[in-house]
Design a protein around this motif. Sequence first.
Motif, PDB file in Angstrom:
ATOM      1  N   ASN A  53     -25.970  26.077  17.277  1.00  0.00           N
ATOM      2  CA  ASN A  53     -26.806  25.421  18.292  1.00  0.00           C
ATOM      3  C   ASN A  53     -28.036  26.252  18.624  1.00  0.00           C
TER       4      ASN A  53
ATOM      5  N   GLU B 280     -28.666  20.881  24.848  1.00  0.00           N
ATOM      6  CA  GLU B 280     -27.254  20.570  24.651  1.00  0.00           C
ATOM      7  C   GLU B 280     -26.944  20.389  23.170  1.00  0.00           C
ATOM      8  N   GLU B 281     -27.877  19.747  22.443  1.00  0.00           N
ATOM      9  CA  GLU B 281     -27.748  19.581  21.000  1.00  0.00           C
ATOM     10  C   GLU B 281     -29.054  20.004  20.340  1.00  0.00           C
TER      11      GLU B 281
ATOM     12  N   GLY C  19     -28.079  17.754  15.316  1.00  0.00           N
ATOM     13  CA  GLY C  19     -27.309  16.556  15.608  1.00  0.00           C
ATOM     14  C   GLY C  19     -27.919  15.311  14.998  1.00  0.00           C
TER      15      GLY C  19
END
Length: 426
Positions: free
Chosen positions: A56, A79-80, A83
């Motif tokens: 990440n 958060e991502e 992805g």
Amino acid sequence: MNTYTKKDIVEMKELFIMRSNGHRSLFPVIVGIDKQVENIFAVPEKDAIGTIDIDNAISFLEFVNDKVKIRIIKKNFAEEVSGEYDFFFTPVYSDTDITYAQSRWLINQNLRTKENRTVFVINNLDDWIGNLAVLNAEKGIFVIEVLKGWAKGSGRAYKKFLNIGTLENEDFIPIAVVEGGLYDGLPGSIYASDYSPWAVKDGILFVFDEDSKTVKAFNENGITVDHPFSGIFNRNHKKLRKVREISFHPELPFGLVVDAGEVPDIRELQEQRNNGLISMAQYRELLKPLTEESLRHAIWLVRWDTDDENRQFVPLMSLAGNLIPFIDDVKMCSDFQFSPDGTWLVFRDNTQTVENPVFVSIPVSPDKPLFFGEPLYLGQVLREGMMVGAKGSAWIDKPTSFVVTDGQALYKWELGNIDKSRVINQ
């Protein structure tokens, strides 16, 4: 992970090129990684590329002999970080900054201060970012392709708007917007139809207009300007079918245009088949030449270093023949990329399959009559069926190298070191 010794690596680089059946092939250094890496991009560091697919974070992958050293640049700023998004990366444009697009916003990472910015560009969930380019590196001016949802048929068609602007704090400051035609398909898909390709060179934005079949040139303020490329293209545009791609050399005065046949209108054939007027076998036989023409690509050289109009617009590779020696019949091709120093061109030969293309490199020199020398075939990745999009490749500046990921391994072709190699004749 590979376990080659340093001696093995040296020997592999010494036995770098194989000539067989008139073709030269360059073998890559293949490095296994214990992470899933699908997105890679160029970075302003020696012998390294970047990725957003590990821990990440934005990470640098540094090539050290037969291994890759992972260095985390910025972690957990979202958060991502990776992805299920559409990502678009730029070539190196700064010693201190990396900027890329992620579906509806831009990510800017300062390598010196470690500051990370998320710059929102789109607030409408029906709209997407379709591409990103640097128009003026010194001024920090970008072009962001915004695909605005437009109801047409399946609802998967978009109108393209090319937003010219700069980054200021956490805002995108617009300078101008240029209409860019239509894009039919899912954003980022290799199967989508781009009806208005565009490209940048020397602070000028060039946009193909599907309606007039001509190229328009715009400065960084979105004002139309005259340029030799668009002038030459527009005088010759009737020689082309459907323009698929435009690519410019970073320094020399020329560009490449890829065209293909028009997508056929097969509704009449379908109606005849549905009404029983022709059999399925007849339908397939009649359809074959139509679809083959739509998939047959040609590559045109557009140059403005000469006043001879017969030399300004030249078909390099077409059904009539190839002006580049020792190259196979390329019917489908895409993703034309010049190396940062301009000494190499790499493209994808999709003739056999678009999901696992053959990478082909060609040396570039101002001393060559058509700028190009003898091709050097790079080959395919080992994972068959792996869709390697443009985001799955990146350039390294020092040494000049082309890198491709198949998701589980990195393939590195050190094009800048071939003068140190030996040629094996088979």
